[in-house]
Design a protein around this motif. Structure first.
Motif, PDB file in Angstrom:
ATOM      1  N   LEU A 102       0.764  10.889  -3.843  1.00 22.35           N
ATOM      2  CA  LEU A 102       1.258   9.673  -4.488  1.00 22.35           C
ATOM      3  C   LEU A 102       0.302   9.218  -5.601  1.00 22.35           C
ATOM      4  O   LEU A 102       0.729   8.614  -6.579  1.00 22.35           O
ATOM      5  CB  LEU A 102       1.413   8.551  -3.446  1.00 22.35           C
ATOM      6  N   GLY A 103      -0.991   9.542  -5.427  1.00 20.97           N
ATOM      7  CA  GLY A 103      -1.987   9.181  -6.438  1.00 20.97           C
ATOM      8  C   GLY A 103      -1.663   9.788  -7.792  1.00 20.97           C
ATOM      9  O   GLY A 103      -1.923   9.176  -8.834  1.00 20.97           O
ATOM     10  N   GLY A 104      -1.085  10.991  -7.792  1.00 24.69           N
ATOM     11  CA  GLY A 104      -0.742  11.663  -9.047  1.00 24.69           C
ATOM     12  C   GLY A 104       0.282  10.881  -9.835  1.00 24.69           C
ATOM     13  O   GLY A 104       0.065  10.512 -10.994  1.00 24.69           O
ATOM     14  N   ILE A 105       1.397  10.548  -9.189  1.00 27.26           N
ATOM     15  CA  ILE A 105       2.464   9.831  -9.891  1.00 27.26           C
ATOM     16  C   ILE A 105       2.044   8.384 -10.182  1.00 27.26           C
ATOM     17  O   ILE A 105       2.391   7.829 -11.225  1.00 27.26           O
ATOM     18  CB  ILE A 105       3.804   9.893  -9.103  1.00 27.26           C
ATOM     19  N   ALA A 106       1.233   7.820  -9.287  1.00 30.87           N
ATOM     20  CA  ALA A 106       0.770   6.444  -9.491  1.00 30.87           C
ATOM     21  C   ALA A 106      -0.136   6.359 -10.722  1.00 30.87           C
ATOM     22  O   ALA A 106       0.006   5.462 -11.561  1.00 30.87           O
ATOM     23  CB  ALA A 106       0.034   5.943  -8.254  1.00 30.87           C
ATOM     24  N   GLY A 107      -1.045   7.339 -10.844  1.00 31.49           N
ATOM     25  CA  GLY A 107      -1.956   7.358 -11.985  1.00 31.49           C
ATOM     26  C   GLY A 107      -1.191   7.583 -13.288  1.00 31.49           C
ATOM     27  O   GLY A 107      -1.465   6.949 -14.313  1.00 31.49           O
ATOM     28  N   MET A 108      -0.184   8.464 -13.220  1.00 28.80           N
ATOM     29  CA  MET A 108       0.616   8.767 -14.405  1.00 28.80           C
ATOM     30  C   MET A 108       1.387   7.521 -14.836  1.00 28.80           C
ATOM     31  O   MET A 108       1.409   7.169 -16.017  1.00 28.80           O
ATOM     32  CB  MET A 108       1.577   9.902 -14.072  1.00 28.80           C
ATOM     33  N   TRP A 161      -6.047   6.973   0.327  1.00 24.37           N
ATOM     34  CA  TRP A 161      -5.390   5.877  -0.394  1.00 24.37           C
ATOM     35  C   TRP A 161      -6.376   5.292  -1.380  1.00 24.37           C
ATOM     36  O   TRP A 161      -7.580   5.300  -1.145  1.00 24.37           O
ATOM     37  CB  TRP A 161      -4.981   4.766   0.578  1.00 24.37           C
ATOM     38  N   ASN A 162      -5.867   4.784  -2.476  1.00 23.51           N
ATOM     39  CA  ASN A 162      -6.720   3.987  -3.360  1.00 23.51           C
ATOM     40  C   ASN A 162      -5.878   2.889  -4.007  1.00 23.51           C
ATOM     41  O   ASN A 162      -4.656   2.819  -3.822  1.00 23.51           O
ATOM     42  CB  ASN A 162      -7.478   4.863  -4.377  1.00 23.51           C
ATOM     43  N   GLU A 163      -6.551   2.037  -4.747  1.00 22.66           N
ATOM     44  CA  GLU A 163      -5.910   0.857  -5.332  1.00 22.66           C
ATOM     45  C   GLU A 163      -4.713   1.230  -6.216  1.00 22.66           C
ATOM     46  O   GLU A 163      -3.684   0.570  -6.204  1.00 22.66           O
ATOM     47  CB  GLU A 163      -6.971   0.098  -6.154  1.00 22.66           C
ATOM     48  N   THR A 164      -4.863   2.316  -6.989  1.00 17.70           N
ATOM     49  CA  THR A 164      -3.791   2.745  -7.894  1.00 17.70           C
ATOM     50  C   THR A 164      -2.502   3.027  -7.110  1.00 17.70           C
ATOM     51  O   THR A 164      -1.408   2.642  -7.538  1.00 17.70           O
ATOM     52  CB  THR A 164      -4.215   4.031  -8.645  1.00 17.70           C
ATOM     53  N   MET A 165      -2.650   3.666  -5.964  1.00 17.64           N
ATOM     54  CA  MET A 165      -1.484   4.009  -5.149  1.00 17.64           C
ATOM     55  C   MET A 165      -0.828   2.754  -4.573  1.00 17.64           C
ATOM     56  O   MET A 165       0.404   2.629  -4.563  1.00 17.64           O
ATOM     57  CB  MET A 165      -1.903   4.958  -4.013  1.00 17.64           C
TER      58      MET A 165
HETATM   59  C1  LIG Z   1      -6.447   7.089  -7.264  1.00 12.97           C
HETATM   60  O1  LIG Z   1      -6.154   8.476  -7.163  1.00 12.97           O
HETATM   61  C2  LIG Z   1      -5.390   9.003  -8.242  1.00 12.97           C
HETATM   62  C3  LIG Z   1      -5.107  10.462  -7.954  1.00 12.97           C
HETATM   63  O2  LIG Z   1      -6.130  11.097  -7.270  1.00 12.97           O
HETATM   64  C4  LIG Z   1      -6.127   8.812  -9.549  1.00 12.97           C
HETATM   65  O3  LIG Z   1      -5.328   9.262 -10.617  1.00 12.97           O
HETATM   66  C5  LIG Z   1      -6.461   7.343  -9.727  1.00 12.97           C
HETATM   67  O4  LIG Z   1      -7.212   7.154 -10.895  1.00 12.97           O
HETATM   68  C6  LIG Z   1      -7.233   6.824  -8.522  1.00 12.97           C
HETATM   69  N1  LIG Z   1      -7.467   5.402  -8.692  1.00 12.97           N
HETATM   70  C7  LIG Z   1      -8.614   4.801  -8.408  1.00 12.97           C
HETATM   71  C8  LIG Z   1      -8.659   3.322  -8.609  1.00 12.97           C
HETATM   72  O5  LIG Z   1      -9.586   5.417  -8.031  1.00 12.97           O
END
Ligand SMILES: *[C@@H]1O[C@H](CO)[C@@H](O)[C@H](O)[C@H]1NC(C)=O
Ligand SMILES: *[C@@H]1O[C@H](CO)[C@@H](O)[C@H](O)[C@H]1NC(C)=O
Length: 243
Positions: A102-108, A161-165
């Motif tokens: 999900l991080g991939g599409i979220a970052g995109m 998980w991270n904030e972006t997701m």
């Molecule tokens: C979260 O992970 C995604 C994919 O790994 C990455 O593109 C994004 O920058 C990350 N966000 C943070 C806040 O680290």
């Protein structure tokens, strides 16, 4: 966990699954089953119905038509077992881990939103909707699952998980709920065989930090979240979750 405890635990889980299979959904409740199975009759792309509002009461608009559920886990916290149990609840199907896909599409999406800051609200909603379409398709349950139950809620369990997701879920999948699964006893968690195999296994202190960070992420998401530490896995607690 000792061997005897583990056997006991598995036996209790087995019992719960059997109970759940016979329990069936309730019509009016705040738990998973009643809300998940309530939106039947809307096909692949269910529109928000009156009953559907139970899953995300504060959500408004087209983006709220599809329901999602995610398990945010800290690792060695019983999340696979929990996922298997949730998958017994009518109306819900969760996939296993996907390496933080999900991080991939979220970052995109984040980069597209930044690049298109001046575009219209309609364009922005289109972007949010098309990202939701991708995730919804991506989480299509396997066909054997559709054979024996109707799936209204899709999701997965994940430890990365991270904030972006989380922000992506807020924007594009606003009708989502979370289950936060962790361990109260991080000392025992750090001695788990899984972490022992790792070259640099996290100590209790590091696991405590990981747990705190995940908890903060869940809180900041503002999404409805059910807290379920491994130590609290019990028939009554799971019944409370599934209701
Ligand atoms: C979260 O992970 C995604 C994919 O790994 C990455 O593109 C994004 O920058 C990350 N966000 C943070 C806040 O680290
Ligand atoms: C875990 O269970 C104990 C005892 O039933 C309860 O007091 C506590 O609030 C529970 N914790 C969570 C996070 O649900």
């Amino acid at each position: 966990m000792g061997r005897v405890q583990l056997y006991l635990f598995v036996a209790v889980l087995g019992m719960m699954q059997v109970l759940l299979l016979f329990a069936g959904p309730r019509s009016k409740s705040d738990g998973l089953a009643g809300t998940a199975a309530s939106n039947t009759g809307h096909g692949q792309n269910p529109r928000q119905s009156k009953e559907g509002l139970q899953w995300c009461p504060d959500c408004r608009g087209e983006l709220c038509a599809r329901k999602f559920l995610f398990i945010v886990a800290t690792g060695r916290s019983g999340s696979s077992t929990l996922m298997n149990m949730v998958n017994q609840v009518p109306g819900i199907f969760l996939w296993g881990e996907n390496h933080g896909a999900l991080g991939g599409i979220a970052g995109m999406q984040e980069r597209f939103l930044k690049a298109g800051q001046d575009s219209s609200d309609a364009r922005r909603v289109e972007l949010l909707q098309s990202s939701q379409d991708v995730v919804w398709e991506w989480l299509t349950p396997p066909t054997f699952q559709n054979d024996w139950k109707r799936v209204e809620v899709r999701g997965f369990k994940e430890i990365r998980w991270n904030e972006t997701m989380v922000q992506f879920i807020r924007r594009s999948l606003p009708c989502s709920r979370l289950i936060f699964n962790f361990r109260l006893d991080v000392e025992a968690q750090s001695h788990s065989d899984f972490f022992k195999r790792k070259q640099r296994k996290p100590g209790a202190e590091a696991l405590s930090t990981i747990t705190d960070r995940a908890a903060a992420l869940v809180t900041r998401s503002g999404l409805p979240a059910f807290q379920l530490p491994l130590e609290n896995f019990s028939a009554p607690e799971f019944t409370r979750l599934a209701r």
